[in-house]
Design a protein around this motif. Structure first.
Motif, PDB file in Angstrom:
ATOM      1  N   ASN A 207       0.823  -1.207   0.000  1.00 41.62           N
ATOM      2  CA  ASN A 207       0.000   0.000   0.000  1.00 41.62           C
ATOM      3  C   ASN A 207       0.862   1.264   0.000  1.00 41.62           C
ATOM      4  O   ASN A 207       0.589   2.212  -0.734  1.00 41.62           O
ATOM      5  N   ALA A 208       1.904   1.254   0.820  1.00 38.54           N
ATOM      6  CA  ALA A 208       2.791   2.425   0.898  1.00 38.54           C
ATOM      7  C   ALA A 208       3.520   2.645  -0.422  1.00 38.54           C
ATOM      8  O   ALA A 208       3.657   3.787  -0.891  1.00 38.54           O
ATOM      9  N   HIS A 209       4.012   1.553  -1.012  1.00 32.78           N
ATOM     10  CA  HIS A 209       4.715   1.645  -2.292  1.00 32.78           C
ATOM     11  C   HIS A 209       3.784   2.187  -3.373  1.00 32.78           C
ATOM     12  O   HIS A 209       4.176   3.054  -4.173  1.00 32.78           O
ATOM     13  N   TYR A 210       2.546   1.697  -3.385  1.00 32.66           N
ATOM     14  CA  TYR A 210       1.573   2.156  -4.384  1.00 32.66           C
ATOM     15  C   TYR A 210       1.270   3.648  -4.200  1.00 32.66           C
ATOM     16  O   TYR A 210       1.268   4.417  -5.172  1.00 32.66           O
ATOM     17  N   GLN A 211       0.995   4.047  -2.967  1.00 35.36           N
ATOM     18  CA  GLN A 211       0.666   5.446  -2.717  1.00 35.36           C
ATOM     19  C   GLN A 211       1.793   6.375  -3.146  1.00 35.36           C
ATOM     20  O   GLN A 211       1.551   7.438  -3.721  1.00 35.36           O
ATOM     21  N   HIS A 212       3.035   5.961  -2.875  1.00 34.10           N
ATOM     22  CA  HIS A 212       4.167   6.793  -3.290  1.00 34.10           C
ATOM     23  C   HIS A 212       4.277   6.848  -4.809  1.00 34.10           C
ATOM     24  O   HIS A 212       4.435   7.920  -5.409  1.00 34.10           O
ATOM     25  N   GLY A 213       4.170   5.678  -5.455  1.00 32.74           N
ATOM     26  CA  GLY A 213       4.331   5.626  -6.899  1.00 32.74           C
ATOM     27  C   GLY A 213       3.247   6.370  -7.654  1.00 32.74           C
ATOM     28  O   GLY A 213       3.529   7.104  -8.608  1.00 32.74           O
ATOM     29  N   VAL A 214       2.011   6.199  -7.220  1.00 31.51           N
ATOM     30  CA  VAL A 214       0.890   6.794  -7.961  1.00 31.51           C
ATOM     31  C   VAL A 214       0.862   8.315  -7.815  1.00 31.51           C
ATOM     32  O   VAL A 214       0.281   9.015  -8.648  1.00 31.51           O
ATOM     33  N   ARG A 215       1.525   8.818  -6.771  1.00 34.25           N
ATOM     34  CA  ARG A 215       1.546  10.262  -6.559  1.00 34.25           C
ATOM     35  C   ARG A 215       2.845  10.931  -6.982  1.00 34.25           C
ATOM     36  O   ARG A 215       2.857  12.150  -7.234  1.00 34.25           O
ATOM     37  N   ASN A 216       3.916  10.181  -7.054  1.00 34.73           N
ATOM     38  CA  ASN A 216       5.237  10.789  -7.291  1.00 34.73           C
ATOM     39  C   ASN A 216       5.937  10.316  -8.562  1.00 34.73           C
ATOM     40  O   ASN A 216       6.684  11.092  -9.165  1.00 34.73           O
TER      41      ASN A 216
END
Length: 219
Positions: A207-216
């Motif tokens: 979840n953390a990896h996805y949130q970072h990737g999808v926003r950054n």
């Protein structure tokens, strides 16, 4: 087609008379369907930040989201658009579809506005360096661009937006009411192997990896 008709007959269905069920479109609506862009289309495209792209092939049809800052879809002339392809899930189905069937459709949504814009036409993939350079974001240059030759363009009423209450703040979905990306991937893993499992820590990491990737990692 024959298979679909057979299914209808086996259920006792009859082909509906659509002309009897629906009124014809108003003349002003018909006249607003054009084969080229005019001034107000260009103004909307300058403000556009999101559209859904429809393509197809012998395997079937595909719909895919596209987004960017205002003006990320560039008008080359009154019958031609271009937009960059930026990182997604790397399935690149739309690009592969266009290699075999150049027909496409673009449906633009404008946040906060009760209107859509639809463009149907033909697309070709370009790797022309000079064209790609005009589409760069910051220092990032896209690997490919899609050049769209317009067959028809029209504005579409926003009744669906109001039926969905799409722009209303209190109708936004609470993230905690639906499975997260990590939870979905954990379930997919179990589908492939009943013994496969992901710990809560692993799910949280996904979840953390996805949130970072999808926003950054946008470009």
């Amino acid at each position: 087609m024959t298979e679909n008709v057979t299914r209808q007959e086996s259920r006792g269905d009859q082909r509906p008379n659509l002309d009897a069920l629906y009124d014809p479109p108003a003349e002003r609506i018909q006249k607003a369907v054009l084969d080229h862009l005019v001034g107000f289309h260009v103004e909307y495209l300058k403000a556009a930040t999101f559209f859904c792209l429809a393509t197809g092939s012998e395997r079937g049809f595909d719909a895919s989201p596209r987004g960017g800052p205002p003006g990320f879809v560039r008008v080359l002339d009154s019958r031609t658009l271009v937009y960059a392809d930026w990182p997604g899930n790397n399935r690149i189905e739309s690009l592969r579809n266009l290699e075999n069937d150049d027909r496409l459709g673009l449906l633009f949504l404008f946040p906060g506005l009760e209107i859509f814009m639809r463009i149907n036409g033909r697309g070709r993939i370009s790797t022309d360096p000079s064209l790609l350079a005009t589409l760069k974001e910051g220092e990032r240059i896209p690997k490919t661009a899609t050049v769209v030759s317009i067959d028809e363009v029209l504005l579409h009423c926003g009744k669906a937006i109001n039926r969905a209450k799409l722009w209303e703040e209190h109708f936004r979905i609470d993230r905690d009411t639906l499975p997260t990306v990590g939870q979905m991937l954990a379930e997919v893993a179990r589908l492939g192997d009943a013994k496969a499992s992901m710990s809560e820590d692993q799910i949280a990491q996904v979840n953390a990896h996805y949130q970072h990737g999808v926003r950054n990692d946008l470009y």
